[in-house]
Design a protein around this motif. Structure first.
Motif, short mmCIF file in Angstrom:
data_model
loop_
_atom_site.label_atom_id
_atom_site.label_comp_id
_atom_site.label_asym_id
_atom_site.label_seq_id
_atom_site.Cartn_x
_atom_site.Cartn_y
_atom_site.Cartn_z
N UNK A 120 0.68 5.35 13.54
CA UNK A 120 0.11 4.55 12.44
C UNK A 120 0.26 5.28 11.11
N UNK A 121 -0.03 6.61 11.15
CA UNK A 121 0.12 7.38 9.91
C UNK A 121 1.58 7.41 9.47
N UNK A 122 2.50 7.58 10.45
CA UNK A 122 3.93 7.60 10.11
C UNK A 122 4.38 6.24 9.56
N UNK A 123 3.87 5.15 10.16
CA UNK A 123 4.22 3.83 9.64
C UNK A 123 3.72 3.65 8.22
N UNK A 124 2.47 4.10 7.98
CA UNK A 124 1.94 4.00 6.62
C UNK A 124 2.77 4.84 5.66
N UNK A 125 3.13 6.06 6.11
CA UNK A 125 3.97 6.92 5.25
C UNK A 125 5.33 6.30 5.03
N UNK A 126 5.91 5.69 6.09
CA UNK A 126 7.21 5.04 5.96
C UNK A 126 7.13 3.87 4.98
N UNK A 127 6.02 3.12 5.05
CA UNK A 127 5.85 2.02 4.11
C UNK A 127 5.77 2.53 2.68
N UNK A 128 5.02 3.63 2.49
CA UNK A 128 4.94 4.22 1.15
C UNK A 128 6.31 4.69 0.69
N UNK A 129 7.07 5.31 1.61
CA UNK A 129 8.41 5.78 1.24
C UNK A 129 9.34 4.62 0.92
N UNK A 130 9.20 3.51 1.70
CA UNK A 130 10.03 2.35 1.41
C UNK A 130 9.71 1.78 0.02
N UNK A 131 8.40 1.71 -0.28
CA UNK A 131 8.04 1.23 -1.61
C UNK A 131 8.55 2.16 -2.70
N UNK A 132 8.40 3.48 -2.45
CA UNK A 132 8.91 4.44 -3.43
C UNK A 132 10.42 4.33 -3.57
N UNK A 133 11.11 4.10 -2.41
CA UNK A 133 12.57 3.96 -2.45
C UNK A 133 12.97 2.72 -3.24
N UNK A 134 12.20 1.62 -3.02
CA UNK A 134 12.49 0.40 -3.77
C UNK A 134 12.31 0.64 -5.27
N UNK A 135 11.22 1.33 -5.62
CA UNK A 135 11.00 1.62 -7.04
C UNK A 135 12.11 2.52 -7.58
N UNK A 136 12.46 3.54 -6.77
CA UNK A 136 13.52 4.45 -7.23
C UNK A 136 14.85 3.71 -7.34
N UNK A 137 15.06 2.78 -6.39
CA UNK A 137 16.32 2.02 -6.44
C UNK A 137 16.37 1.15 -7.69
N UNK A 138 15.23 0.52 -8.00
CA UNK A 138 15.19 -0.28 -9.23
C UNK A 138 15.38 0.58 -10.45
#
Length: 217
Positions: A143-161
């Motif tokens: 669960x913690x890894x999924x939450x971290x992965x979600x945060x990383x995905x959001x950060x990646x999306x922001x970084x990609x933008x």
């Protein structure tokens, strides 16, 4: 009797004792009965000796002898039957005792197997509880890894933008730089032309000054 009662050694011992006592009482009752009958017949015989004739006495004696013979024969047959029944009962009791001993061994074996299975079940239960605890910890970690992965995905999306915007800005700046470079090259060429013109003008001015000096002289 139930199977459990018959297979109980204490109950079987009581059954054997009761059979022996019953057999002894039955034989004693038969002996007492026929002794009483013989005594009664003897009394009748003694009484008949006093009143009966010799021919009657012979018949009575023969009758008594026959009755005594058949009584003895019946007693012997009955005793044989009782002995056979006692032997059969003893054999049955012996067989039941052997079966009881075998069952006791089986019970002891099953008890050991039960204890072994119980211990194995306890160990397995402990392992299951341990595995459940580990799985719960792993679930929490997932669960913690999924939450971290979600945060990383959001950060990646922001970084990609941001990267897209940066690339756009870089392209615009590169275009501006290319324009500035073109203007610089144009200005450089213009500067060279102006410089050449200035040199030509200076040469012409120097020639004019020389001419003026010559003319002054």
């Amino acid at each position: 009797l139930s199977v459990t009662s018959v297979e109980d050694p204490v109950i079987m011992s009581k059954i054997r004792q009761n059979l022996r006592e019953k057999h002894a009482r039955h034989v004693a009752d038969l002996r007492a009965y026929y002794d009483s009958e013989i005594h009664s017949l003897k009394q009748q015989l003694e009484a008949s000796h006093k009143t009966a004739s010799s021919e009657d006495l012979k018949k009575i004696n023969q009758n008594l002898a026959d009755r005594y013979y058949f009584c003895n024969l019946y007693v012997l047959n009955r005793c044989d039957q009782l002995d056979a029944a006692l032997n059969e009962g003893s054999a049955r009791i012996k067989a039941l005792e052997n079966k009881n001993n075998m069952l006791e061994k089986q019970v002891a074996d099953w008890r050991e197997r039960f204890y072994a299975v119980s211990n194995t079940s306890k160990v397995l239960q402990e392992r299951i509880e341990e595995m459940r605890t580990n799985n719960k910890e792993k679930d929490n970690t997932i669960s913690r890894l999924k939450s971290r992965l979600k945060d990383l995905e959001e950060a990646f999306e922001k970084a990609y933008k941001l990267s897209d915007n940066k690339n756009t800005r870089l392209k615009e700046e590169n275009k501006m730089f290319q324009n500035l470079l073109g203007e610089y090259e144009s200005l450089g060429k213009e500067h060279e032309r102006v410089k050449d013109t200035l040199n030509t003008t200076e040469n012409k001015l120097l020639d004019a000054n020389t001419q003026i000096s010559d003319l002054k002289r």
